[in-house]
Motif scaffolding. Structure first.
Motif, short mmCIF file in Angstrom:
data_model
loop_
_atom_site.label_atom_id
_atom_site.label_comp_id
_atom_site.label_asym_id
_atom_site.label_seq_id
_atom_site.Cartn_x
_atom_site.Cartn_y
_atom_site.Cartn_z
N LEU A 93 -38.66 -14.03 -18.65
CA LEU A 93 -39.34 -13.20 -17.64
C LEU A 93 -39.69 -11.80 -18.15
O LEU A 93 -40.16 -10.97 -17.37
CB LEU A 93 -38.44 -13.08 -16.40
CG LEU A 93 -38.05 -14.42 -15.75
CD1 LEU A 93 -37.08 -14.20 -14.60
CD2 LEU A 93 -39.30 -15.14 -15.24
N THR A 94 -39.49 -11.57 -19.46
CA THR A 94 -39.69 -10.23 -20.02
C THR A 94 -41.03 -9.61 -19.65
O THR A 94 -41.11 -8.47 -19.21
CB THR A 94 -39.57 -10.26 -21.56
OG1 THR A 94 -38.32 -10.83 -21.88
CG2 THR A 94 -39.66 -8.88 -22.16
N GLU A 95 -42.09 -10.41 -19.83
CA GLU A 95 -43.44 -9.89 -19.61
C GLU A 95 -43.61 -9.39 -18.17
O GLU A 95 -44.12 -8.29 -17.93
CB GLU A 95 -44.44 -11.01 -19.88
CG GLU A 95 -45.76 -10.54 -20.42
CD GLU A 95 -46.64 -11.74 -20.75
OE1 GLU A 95 -47.67 -11.88 -20.09
OE2 GLU A 95 -46.27 -12.55 -21.62
N GLU A 96 -43.16 -10.20 -17.23
CA GLU A 96 -43.31 -9.85 -15.81
C GLU A 96 -42.45 -8.64 -15.45
O GLU A 96 -42.87 -7.76 -14.71
CB GLU A 96 -42.91 -11.04 -14.93
CG GLU A 96 -43.83 -12.23 -15.04
CD GLU A 96 -45.26 -11.89 -14.67
OE1 GLU A 96 -45.47 -11.25 -13.63
OE2 GLU A 96 -46.17 -12.25 -15.43
N ILE A 97 -41.23 -8.60 -15.99
CA ILE A 97 -40.32 -7.48 -15.71
C ILE A 97 -40.94 -6.19 -16.22
O ILE A 97 -41.02 -5.19 -15.50
CB ILE A 97 -38.92 -7.70 -16.36
CG1 ILE A 97 -38.20 -8.89 -15.72
CG2 ILE A 97 -38.07 -6.44 -16.25
CD1 ILE A 97 -36.92 -9.33 -16.42
N THR A 98 -41.45 -6.23 -17.45
CA THR A 98 -42.04 -5.03 -18.04
C THR A 98 -43.25 -4.58 -17.22
O THR A 98 -43.42 -3.38 -16.97
CB THR A 98 -42.48 -5.31 -19.50
OG1 THR A 98 -41.36 -5.86 -20.18
CG2 THR A 98 -42.92 -4.05 -20.21
#
Ligand code: ADP
Ligand code: 5GP
Length: 212
Positions: free
Chosen positions: A199-204
């Motif tokens: 989920l890194t992309e969405e969190i960032t």
């Protein structure tokens, strides 16, 4: 809420905000454990889509937070009225995601997490919600059974129904393209790290929009 945040919330309500996340997988695989940790560690980034259910609350579960606990009559009325994005019967009880539950999270510009079963996954695929689909699996059916027994929330009948659903759902989840990621929840820390990484992309994206 300041003006910038208000505007972002209004725009995201129209644009539907960041991509939601569907967490699925057998009952007892660890979905709630993982998502509660995400909600705690990323305050304001994720929001939980509070489902409706006709099952009774477990000790510690709060109406309106864990679920909206409703009667069959009320749930059926809501379904007939078109209030639900999807609904299913699982282990003899009705469950469903209301439009309002998802909109409430998206209006806050948060990543909406849906904890739903396989029927829900298939039904959400027919909508334009476009979430990231993640399946949480136990290391084995034996370990799943042990976790469900240790959780001490189910009757023997409910436990057996959940195990049957688990065996069938784990088979279905191998279908190519159904899930973006399957995470085996053996060691909790490792599973949580994999979930965060997926989920890194969405969190960032959400954190960056909060900062601007
Ligand atoms: P689900 O929401 O998928 O039904 P839960 O999060 O309630 O599953 O987890 C089922 C049980 O397993 C809980 O008692 C939880 O504390 C435990 N559990 C979750 N993850 C692990 C893990 N990695 N190792 C051991 N026990 C776990
Ligand atoms: P539990 O009773 O253990 O909380 O949930 C049983 C199953 O119902 C789990 O697989 C969970 O993901 C699923 N579930 C919870 N809410 C919903 C929902 O709104 N829709 C669907 N389709 N499944 C749900």
């Amino acid at each position: 809420m300041n003006r910038g945040r208000l505007l972002r919330a209004a725009v995201s309500a129209v644009m539907a905000g960041p991509r939601p996340v569907v967490l699925s997988g057998p009952s007892g695989a660890g979905k709630s454990t993982l998502l509660k940790r995400l909600l705690k560690d990323y305050d304001g980034v994720f929001g939980f889509s509070v489902s409706h259910t006709t099952r009774g609350p477990r000790p510690g579960e709060i109406n309106g937070k864990d679920y909206h606990f409703v009667s069959r009559e009320d749930m059926q009325h809501g379904i007939d009225h078109g209030d639900f994005i999807e609904n299913a019967v699982f282990s003899g009880n009705m469950y469903g995601t209301s439009k309002a539950a998802v909109q409430a999270v998206q209006a806050q510009n948060q990543i909406c997490i849906l904890d739903i079963d396989m029927q829900g996954v298939k039904n959400i695929k027919k909508t334009d919600l476009n979430p990231i689909y993640i399946s949480i699996h136990p290391p084995s059916v034996q370990i799943l059974e042990q976790r469900l027994r240790d959780r001490n929330t189910e009757s023997e009948d409910s436990l057996q129904k959940r195990l049957q659903a688990a065996i069938s759902d784990m088979e279905i989840s191998k279908e190519p393209g159904l899930f973006d990621e399957i995470i085996i929840n053996d060691n909790l820390e490792e599973a949580y790290a994999k979930l965060k990484s997926a989920l890194t992309e969405e969190i960032t994206a959400v954190q960056t929009s909060e900062d601007s």
